[in-house]
Motif scaffolding. Sequence first.
Motif, PDB file in Angstrom:
ATOM      1  N   VAL A 107      18.958  45.111 122.363  1.00  0.00           N
ATOM      2  CA  VAL A 107      19.806  43.913 122.598  1.00  0.00           C
ATOM      3  C   VAL A 107      18.964  42.722 122.407  1.00  0.00           C
ATOM      4  CG1 VAL A 107      21.151  42.950 124.336  1.00  0.00           C
ATOM      5  CG2 VAL A 107      21.099  45.271 124.212  1.00  0.00           C
ATOM      6  N   GLU A 108      19.598  41.872 121.431  1.00  0.00           N
ATOM      7  CA  GLU A 108      19.148  40.654 121.129  1.00  0.00           C
ATOM      8  C   GLU A 108      19.487  39.649 122.321  1.00  0.00           C
ATOM      9  OE1 GLU A 108      23.033  40.330 118.959  1.00  0.00           O
ATOM     10  OE2 GLU A 108      21.295  41.880 119.353  1.00  0.00           O
ATOM     11  N   PRO A 109      18.620  38.869 122.665  1.00  0.00           N
ATOM     12  CA  PRO A 109      19.056  37.772 123.449  1.00  0.00           C
ATOM     13  C   PRO A 109      19.538  36.400 123.072  1.00  0.00           C
ATOM     14  CG  PRO A 109      16.508  37.807 123.298  1.00  0.00           C
ATOM     15  CD  PRO A 109      17.234  38.899 122.260  1.00  0.00           C
ATOM     16  N   ALA A 110      20.096  35.575 123.480  1.00  0.00           N
ATOM     17  CA  ALA A 110      20.607  34.319 122.688  1.00  0.00           C
ATOM     18  C   ALA A 110      19.323  33.847 122.098  1.00  0.00           C
ATOM     19  CB  ALA A 110      20.839  33.202 123.748  1.00  0.00           C
ATOM     20  N   GLY A 111      19.834  33.040 120.698  1.00  0.00           N
ATOM     21  CA  GLY A 111      18.644  32.762 119.583  1.00  0.00           C
ATOM     22  C   GLY A 111      19.373  31.874 118.872  1.00  0.00           C
ATOM     23  N   ALA A 112      19.068  31.758 117.632  1.00  0.00           N
ATOM     24  CA  ALA A 112      19.364  30.863 116.630  1.00  0.00           C
ATOM     25  C   ALA A 112      19.971  31.258 115.552  1.00  0.00           C
ATOM     26  CB  ALA A 112      18.019  29.768 116.244  1.00  0.00           C
ATOM     27  N   LEU A 113      21.257  30.814 115.037  1.00  0.00           N
ATOM     28  CA  LEU A 113      21.970  31.560 113.862  1.00  0.00           C
ATOM     29  C   LEU A 113      21.464  30.706 112.628  1.00  0.00           C
ATOM     30  CD1 LEU A 113      25.473  31.773 115.484  1.00  0.00           C
ATOM     31  CD2 LEU A 113      24.050  33.720 114.578  1.00  0.00           C
ATOM     32  N   SER A 114      21.285  31.526 111.435  1.00  0.00           N
ATOM     33  CA  SER A 114      21.079  30.935 110.367  1.00  0.00           C
ATOM     34  C   SER A 114      22.280  29.817 109.942  1.00  0.00           C
ATOM     35  CB  SER A 114      20.902  32.039 109.458  1.00  0.00           C
ATOM     36  OG  SER A 114      21.915  32.837 109.227  1.00  0.00           O
ATOM     37  N   HIS A 115      22.093  28.985 108.869  1.00  0.00           N
ATOM     38  CA  HIS A 115      23.255  28.178 108.477  1.00  0.00           C
ATOM     39  C   HIS A 115      24.499  28.995 108.135  1.00  0.00           C
ATOM     40  CE1 HIS A 115      19.412  25.941 108.468  1.00  0.00           C
ATOM     41  NE2 HIS A 115      20.427  24.857 108.885  1.00  0.00           N
ATOM     42  N   ASP A 116      24.286  30.170 107.501  1.00  0.00           N
ATOM     43  CA  ASP A 116      25.120  30.815 107.004  1.00  0.00           C
ATOM     44  C   ASP A 116      25.913  31.944 108.015  1.00  0.00           C
ATOM     45  OD1 ASP A 116      23.291  32.732 107.107  1.00  0.00           O
ATOM     46  OD2 ASP A 116      23.417  32.962 104.820  1.00  0.00           O
ATOM     47  N   ARG A 117      25.270  31.778 109.001  1.00  0.00           N
ATOM     48  CA  ARG A 117      25.732  32.689 110.407  1.00  0.00           C
ATOM     49  C   ARG A 117      25.664  34.241 110.032  1.00  0.00           C
ATOM     50  NH1 ARG A 117      27.316  28.748 113.341  1.00  0.00           N
ATOM     51  NH2 ARG A 117      27.810  29.927 115.016  1.00  0.00           N
ATOM     52  N   ARG A 118      24.863  34.665 109.204  1.00  0.00           N
ATOM     53  CA  ARG A 118      24.679  36.091 108.737  1.00  0.00           C
ATOM     54  C   ARG A 118      23.386  36.843 109.546  1.00  0.00           C
ATOM     55  NH1 ARG A 118      25.982  36.208 102.378  1.00  0.00           N
ATOM     56  NH2 ARG A 118      28.193  35.488 102.477  1.00  0.00           N
ATOM     57  N   ARG A 119      22.511  35.674 110.056  1.00  0.00           N
ATOM     58  CA  ARG A 119      21.316  36.305 110.707  1.00  0.00           C
ATOM     59  C   ARG A 119      21.054  35.419 112.050  1.00  0.00           C
ATOM     60  NH1 ARG A 119      17.083  36.403 105.456  1.00  0.00           N
ATOM     61  NH2 ARG A 119      18.303  34.506 104.905  1.00  0.00           N
ATOM     62  N   LEU A 120      20.353  36.154 112.742  1.00  0.00           N
ATOM     63  CA  LEU A 120      19.850  35.540 114.149  1.00  0.00           C
ATOM     64  C   LEU A 120      18.414  35.573 114.455  1.00  0.00           C
ATOM     65  CD1 LEU A 120      20.837  34.608 117.199  1.00  0.00           C
ATOM     66  CD2 LEU A 120      20.669  37.046 117.771  1.00  0.00           C
ATOM     67  N   ALA A 121      17.701  34.466 114.768  1.00  0.00           N
ATOM     68  CA  ALA A 121      16.383  34.541 115.037  1.00  0.00           C
ATOM     69  C   ALA A 121      16.463  34.228 116.500  1.00  0.00           C
ATOM     70  CB  ALA A 121      15.687  33.396 114.296  1.00  0.00           C
ATOM     71  N   PHE A 122      15.324  35.233 117.209  1.00  0.00           N
ATOM     72  CA  PHE A 122      15.368  35.317 118.625  1.00  0.00           C
ATOM     73  C   PHE A 122      13.990  35.786 118.998  1.00  0.00           C
ATOM     74  CE2 PHE A 122      16.843  39.738 117.082  1.00  0.00           C
ATOM     75  CZ  PHE A 122      16.023  40.575 118.241  1.00  0.00           C
ATOM     76  N   LEU A 123      13.926  35.573 120.114  1.00  0.00           N
ATOM     77  CA  LEU A 123      12.262  35.803 120.990  1.00  0.00           C
ATOM     78  C   LEU A 123      12.724  37.140 122.016  1.00  0.00           C
ATOM     79  CD1 LEU A 123      11.312  32.407 121.824  1.00  0.00           C
ATOM     80  CD2 LEU A 123      10.528  33.910 119.694  1.00  0.00           C
ATOM     81  N   ARG A 124      11.648  38.186 121.902  1.00  0.00           N
ATOM     82  CA  ARG A 124      11.532  38.922 123.092  1.00  0.00           C
ATOM     83  C   ARG A 124      10.231  39.178 123.439  1.00  0.00           C
ATOM     84  NH1 ARG A 124      13.833  43.512 120.664  1.00  0.00           N
ATOM     85  NH2 ARG A 124      15.995  42.862 121.225  1.00  0.00           N
ATOM     86  N   ALA A 125       9.905  39.161 124.612  1.00  0.00           N
ATOM     87  CA  ALA A 125       8.557  39.291 125.055  1.00  0.00           C
ATOM     88  C   ALA A 125       7.447  38.543 124.242  1.00  0.00           C
ATOM     89  CB  ALA A 125       8.049  40.765 125.271  1.00  0.00           C
ATOM     90  N   GLY A 126       7.951  37.354 123.853  1.00  0.00           N
ATOM     91  CA  GLY A 126       6.998  36.311 123.268  1.00  0.00           C
ATOM     92  C   GLY A 126       6.955  36.636 121.767  1.00  0.00           C
ATOM     93  N   ASP A 127       7.401  37.374 121.090  1.00  0.00           N
ATOM     94  CA  ASP A 127       7.506  37.778 119.895  1.00  0.00           C
ATOM     95  C   ASP A 127       8.813  37.392 119.106  1.00  0.00           C
ATOM     96  OD1 ASP A 127       4.502  38.711 119.585  1.00  0.00           O
ATOM     97  OD2 ASP A 127       5.330  40.587 120.433  1.00  0.00           O
ATOM     98  N   LEU A 128       8.759  37.342 117.825  1.00  0.00           N
ATOM     99  CA  LEU A 128       9.653  36.744 117.028  1.00  0.00           C
ATOM    100  C   LEU A 128      10.351  37.934 116.198  1.00  0.00           C
ATOM    101  CD1 LEU A 128      11.312  34.121 115.863  1.00  0.00           C
ATOM    102  CD2 LEU A 128       9.489  33.936 114.278  1.00  0.00           C
ATOM    103  N   PHE A 129      11.727  37.951 116.233  1.00  0.00           N
ATOM    104  CA  PHE A 129      12.524  38.815 115.295  1.00  0.00           C
ATOM    105  C   PHE A 129      13.594  38.164 114.646  1.00  0.00           C
ATOM    106  CE2 PHE A 129      10.567  40.833 119.212  1.00  0.00           C
ATOM    107  CZ  PHE A 129      10.336  42.274 118.942  1.00  0.00           C
ATOM    108  N   VAL A 130      14.120  38.688 113.550  1.00  0.00           N
ATOM    109  CA  VAL A 130      15.133  38.467 112.969  1.00  0.00           C
ATOM    110  C   VAL A 130      16.138  39.624 112.810  1.00  0.00           C
ATOM    111  CG1 VAL A 130      16.389  37.621 110.704  1.00  0.00           C
ATOM    112  CG2 VAL A 130      14.461  36.621 111.790  1.00  0.00           C
ATOM    113  N   LYS A 131      17.563  39.388 113.213  1.00  0.00           N
ATOM    114  CA  LYS A 131      18.564  40.374 113.150  1.00  0.00           C
ATOM    115  C   LYS A 131      19.608  40.064 111.943  1.00  0.00           C
ATOM    116  CE  LYS A 131      22.069  43.043 115.322  1.00  0.00           C
ATOM    117  NZ  LYS A 131      22.483  43.276 116.937  1.00  0.00           N
ATOM    118  N   ASP A 132      19.912  41.166 111.153  1.00  0.00           N
ATOM    119  CA  ASP A 132      21.013  40.851 110.134  1.00  0.00           C
ATOM    120  C   ASP A 132      22.101  41.389 111.004  1.00  0.00           C
ATOM    121  OD1 ASP A 132      22.738  41.541 108.049  1.00  0.00           O
ATOM    122  OD2 ASP A 132      21.177  41.427 106.695  1.00  0.00           O
ATOM    123  N   LEU A 133      23.088  40.442 110.873  1.00  0.00           N
ATOM    124  CA  LEU A 133      24.490  40.531 111.710  1.00  0.00           C
ATOM    125  C   LEU A 133      25.356  41.518 111.151  1.00  0.00           C
ATOM    126  CD1 LEU A 133      24.954  36.865 113.397  1.00  0.00           C
ATOM    127  CD2 LEU A 133      23.764  38.970 114.469  1.00  0.00           C
TER     128      LEU A 133
END
Length: 847
Positions: free
Chosen positions: A107-133
């Motif tokens: 489960v991705e926590p709240a994060g930052a959307l890309s400008h085209d709103r297709r990807r999400l950058a988020f943090l989990r346990a202090g590390d950085l992830f990107v999800k393709d929506l």
Amino acid sequence: MTTRPESRALALFTAASALLAALVAAPIATQAADLAVAPSGEIPDLKQLMADPSWLGPLPQDPYWSADGRWIYYEVERWTDGVRDLVRVDPTDGDATAVDDAARGAVEPAGALSHDRRRLAFLRAGDLFVKDLESGAVRQLTRTPDVEADPFFLVGDQAVGFRRGATHFVRDLEHGLESQPFDLRLADDPADDEALDTFLERQQERLFDVVREDRTRRHATREVDATRRRADPTRTPPPIYLGDDTEIVYAALSPRGDSLALALADAERDEGQADTMPVWVTEDGYVEAREVRAKVGTPGDWSHRLAVIDPSTGRLVDVDLSNLPERDDDPLAALRRAAAERERAEAESEDSESNQVEDDRDEAAASDSETPARPIEIEDPIVWSPDGRFAAVSIHSRDNKDRWIVLLEPDGTLHVVNHLRFAEGWINWYFNELGFLPDGRLFFLSETSDRSQLFLHDPARGATRRLSDDRGVVSSPTASPDGAWIYYRANTLDAPFRFDIYRVATGALTEPPERVSDLAGRIDSFRLAPDGARLLFLHSTTTRPPELFVQDARPGADARRLTETVSDAFTAVDWVEPHIVGVPSSHHERPIWSRYYPPRDAERLRAASGSIPAVLFVHGAGYLQNAHAGWSTYFREFMFHSLLAARGYAVLDMDYRGSANYGADWRTAIYRHMGSPELEDLEDGVAWLAAEHGVDSRRVGVYGGSYGGFLALMALFDRPELFACGAALRPVTDWAHYNHPYTSNILNTPSIDPEAYARSSPIEFAAGLDAPLLIAAPMLDDNVFFQDTVRLAQRLIELEKEDWEVAIYPVEPHGFRRPSSWLDEYRRILALFEEHLGPTAGEDAGS
């Protein structure tokens, strides 16, 4: 210290997890297991009221949308250990599922959307992830022992910026390259060592060719290296030396990745002398001394500095803030002159040597003639526009009189957008939100017209206009993804107790705001869906805690409740619903909005005794609103007031002057005289109870905690005829011992405004005590120190006062954590009222 056996801990954890899963699996039929329900809906006894609040039910906390808008997530707190668990809700039908630890990682926590709103950058346990929506694929970008923070997509969405400690990095999503755009070093520039500062250095340079040649070689090597670094995109840029006496307070990387805006401060600045707090109950049996905050007036006159890295040169530019409007116009100049006169008078009386007096006069005159720029602070966060053309910066003076919102260009050029001044008051610590629309226009809040309002600034035209309609207090502005609307939360002037969601168009700027939500009660908070089509909000009433609702983000749409988490044990109780009333003020044209709890069987009580007793509750925090139509943060007090009303007391809870969400005039009415306007309002409350509800004005008690405890003391000391008894819980007794940010806002500092402290501190009026007083004081209070109570106790002893007591709580902080302490405190309060306010319909105080 004993440790639970591992097997028992595991069994408790397993049982707690199973219970949570059972509770959230069917939220519409939540049960509270093993909790006593009062018969026939009666108010439970004090032990139940002061029990761990989990008996109210697994209430939703911190809700948010998934990035694709398919799910809603919220957290609940376990009954046993305070750990939070995650719940997933389907917004279409309200079905809820507990997310177990194994599934939580997906489960991705709240994060930052890309400008085209297709990807999400988020943090989990202090590390950085990107999800393709679109595909659901998740890519982990970092795995480090450090804690990454503040992720965002750079312009073009091909890279993600983030912060590790105080250093910013950029990760290229196509190639995986991690780069550091700027090499900031908290050290002195080695080139500074080339300065010929001493006679011997200058002599060596003059006499010896080898010294001159070595110096020239070092300089040339540095210059060549810097030039090559700038020309070679594969290398890190040249270091930027900030100095070993500098601290980076805040920093914000431009969305283009080519500039950095920084708030800087002196690393060795004077933050004031820290106090110490003894801890009496410890594991090893020895008293432990903890370092706690400094007291008001002790921090030095340091300033933040604003700087930016110019992308065209790669060099740091110190931004000139000396020309901020009215920065050099000191609103406290008269008080400073009066303080200097007092010092001169004291010097003359203490030192009869005329030459020393003349020296003092000359020194004071010299200091009076100097007018250094007033110290300022830069507020977090610094916000860049989407295209990186501007950074929006909020700055306030440290004397709390001015706030400036400015737009900073990457080359250091500054544009002042809004200037707010309170010469006879202070800048609010709320209503400082700002942000950008996708097109680069800046929206922000300001109390320019008494109540917080929403404004929009167009940098292209240099024009600013108000968007809201000045009828209420605006907060939480949120722009729709396309920037066509700004949604916000607000009350109205004629109903300040009710909060709804509004929206206003940002296009033609001619349409008035529209009310979107329309539910009785209060909207506590809201979140706009990622696509801007729906609203998620927490809604509550005076007798029901917040529940989750979802609604289309337009006026007239139906709001649908998603959760019903309140326990049967709570809903079975016939709570006394407070009436929201406007008590007429004898000192202000506005009413004093209040919660009134009518006593049950009031007619019978009046028929039996001719009048009824009453209790005035005084909310804490000072700047807080409690007379609203929603669930109170003082939920224990709400339940206690229901118990008092059931026992025949009338209860009044007033939003005295100084309270929040009534505008700047109401807020700043207590400037330089805390405890006076508020008592006038409490006095009007007692008069209203007597005139409208048959209350015996001789049988009224008062209680409150923190700021409410301070006002309870001021009432008993300075208006001894007003209340028959009172309880002051964790009270401020002398404002000169409280913290700097809160106190200097309202009373300035003791050195320049001693009169404000003398007339606002209860200890100065202790001689007026003539009614029974209970003081409840936690000993681990790092907010209002236990020392406050100790000093007042010594003062009362020396004044030979009687009928007062102090109840101490050795292991409690400012906000009690243990139900046993809450129970002890409120048993004492109830016993005080039942002893000194006369007979009621109540039962034994210990029940």
